[in-house]
Design an enzyme around this catalytic site. Structure first.
Site, PDB file in Angstrom:
ATOM      1  N   ASP A  65      17.339  12.793  20.650  1.00 17.71           N
ATOM      2  CA  ASP A  65      18.312  11.788  20.596  1.00 17.71           C
ATOM      3  C   ASP A  65      19.693  12.261  20.876  1.00 17.71           C
ATOM      4  O   ASP A  65      19.822  13.620  20.551  1.00 17.71           O
ATOM      5  CB  ASP A  65      17.984  10.998  19.341  1.00 17.71           C
ATOM      6  CG  ASP A  65      19.093   9.870  19.123  1.00 17.71           C
ATOM      7  OD1 ASP A  65      19.459   9.210  20.017  1.00 17.71           O
ATOM      8  OD2 ASP A  65      19.517  10.107  17.816  1.00 17.71           O
ATOM      9  N   ASP A  87      23.263  10.733  19.694  1.00 22.25           N
ATOM     10  CA  ASP A  87      24.032  10.365  18.465  1.00 22.25           C
ATOM     11  C   ASP A  87      23.303  10.991  17.251  1.00 22.25           C
ATOM     12  O   ASP A  87      22.289  10.186  16.827  1.00 22.25           O
ATOM     13  CB  ASP A  87      24.925   9.127  18.361  1.00 22.25           C
ATOM     14  CG  ASP A  87      25.598   8.806  19.641  1.00 22.25           C
ATOM     15  OD1 ASP A  87      26.084   9.637  20.127  1.00 22.25           O
ATOM     16  OD2 ASP A  87      25.533   7.771  20.286  1.00 22.25           O
ATOM     17  N   THR A 115      18.747   8.264  24.745  1.00 27.13           N
ATOM     18  CA  THR A 115      19.876   7.891  23.751  1.00 27.13           C
ATOM     19  C   THR A 115      19.985   6.211  24.107  1.00 27.13           C
ATOM     20  O   THR A 115      19.941   5.729  25.074  1.00 27.13           O
ATOM     21  CB  THR A 115      20.856   8.510  24.024  1.00 27.13           C
ATOM     22  OG1 THR A 115      21.920   7.882  23.134  1.00 27.13           O
ATOM     23  CG2 THR A 115      21.555   8.581  25.246  1.00 27.13           C
ATOM     24  N   GLN A 119      22.562   3.216  23.971  1.00 30.10           N
ATOM     25  CA  GLN A 119      23.901   3.225  24.184  1.00 30.10           C
ATOM     26  C   GLN A 119      24.255   1.610  24.383  1.00 30.10           C
ATOM     27  O   GLN A 119      24.768   1.159  25.382  1.00 30.10           O
ATOM     28  CB  GLN A 119      24.498   4.062  25.302  1.00 30.10           C
ATOM     29  CG  GLN A 119      24.478   5.497  24.862  1.00 30.10           C
ATOM     30  CD  GLN A 119      25.022   5.880  23.819  1.00 30.10           C
ATOM     31  OE1 GLN A 119      26.079   5.322  23.627  1.00 30.10           O
ATOM     32  NE2 GLN A 119      24.642   6.894  22.936  1.00 30.10           N
TER      33      GLN A 119
HETATM   34 MG   LIG Z   1      20.821   8.885  16.653  1.00 27.88          MG
END
Ligand SMILES: [Mg+2]
Ligand SMILES: [Zn+2]
Length: 176
Positions: free
Chosen positions: A7, A9, A50, A52
């Protein structure tokens, strides 16, 4: 071939409840890029998956997302780390797309791009949805306690067999 899915963030860079909307806001968690370099040295191919949704929410556009990833790739290169590919879901929660984690569409895409099974492939995240997506495709869920990780662990209900480490550097040290 050794593959690992990260992942973004809260795992590689600091997370923000206000979203990472610009390259300036993208700041690596200390040790994370060096950990990716260690993975590369151990012959792991490192891929990011990820969510977004800030794109769908109109918080940033695609060129900005590309610029953020450009910064990430350059920061990696400075420490000899390489992220091979970034798979992202730009959709919002209401889009009901197959790619937004906890769905596993991005992971299926990775499996087909690399033509490998993701069974047992380490998938590292800081949110329950990362772990849930991993489990759906038979990957090994790994929780790190950076980003939302502490919160995720406290809430409980982690998939069976989830491994937990303080951060990416510790997860990588245990892995290799
Ligand atoms: Mg995360
Ligand atoms: Zn999506």
């Amino acid at each position: 071939m050794k593959l690992i899915i990260l992942d973004r963030d809260g795992v590689i860079n600091y997370d923000s409840d206000q979203f990472i909307k610009s390259p300036e806001e993208w700041k690596p968690i200390p040790g994370s890029l060096e950990a990716i370099a260690r993975l590369n040295q151990a012959d792991y191919r490192v891929v990011v998956a990820t969510n977004q949704s800030g794109v769908a929410r109109g918080l940033f556009d695609m060129p900005t997302l590309n610029a953020i990833h450009d910064k990430m790739h350059k920061a990696c290169a400075l420490v000899g780390a390489r992220i091979e590919a970034v798979f992202f879901c730009p959709h919002g929660p209401e889009a009901d797309c197959p790619c937004r984690k906890p769905r596993h569409g991005m992971l299926e895409e990775i499996a087909s791009r690399y033509n490998v099974s993701l069974a047992g492939v380490p998938a590292i995240g800081d949110s329950l949805r990362d772990l849930e997506a991993a489990v759906k495709i038979g990957a090994q869920p790994i929780l790190v306690l950076t980003g939302k990780g502490t919160q995720t662990q406290a809430k409980g209900g982690l998939p069976e067999g989830t491994l937990v480490y303080p951060d990416l550097a510790a997860a990588v040290a245990a892995l290799i």
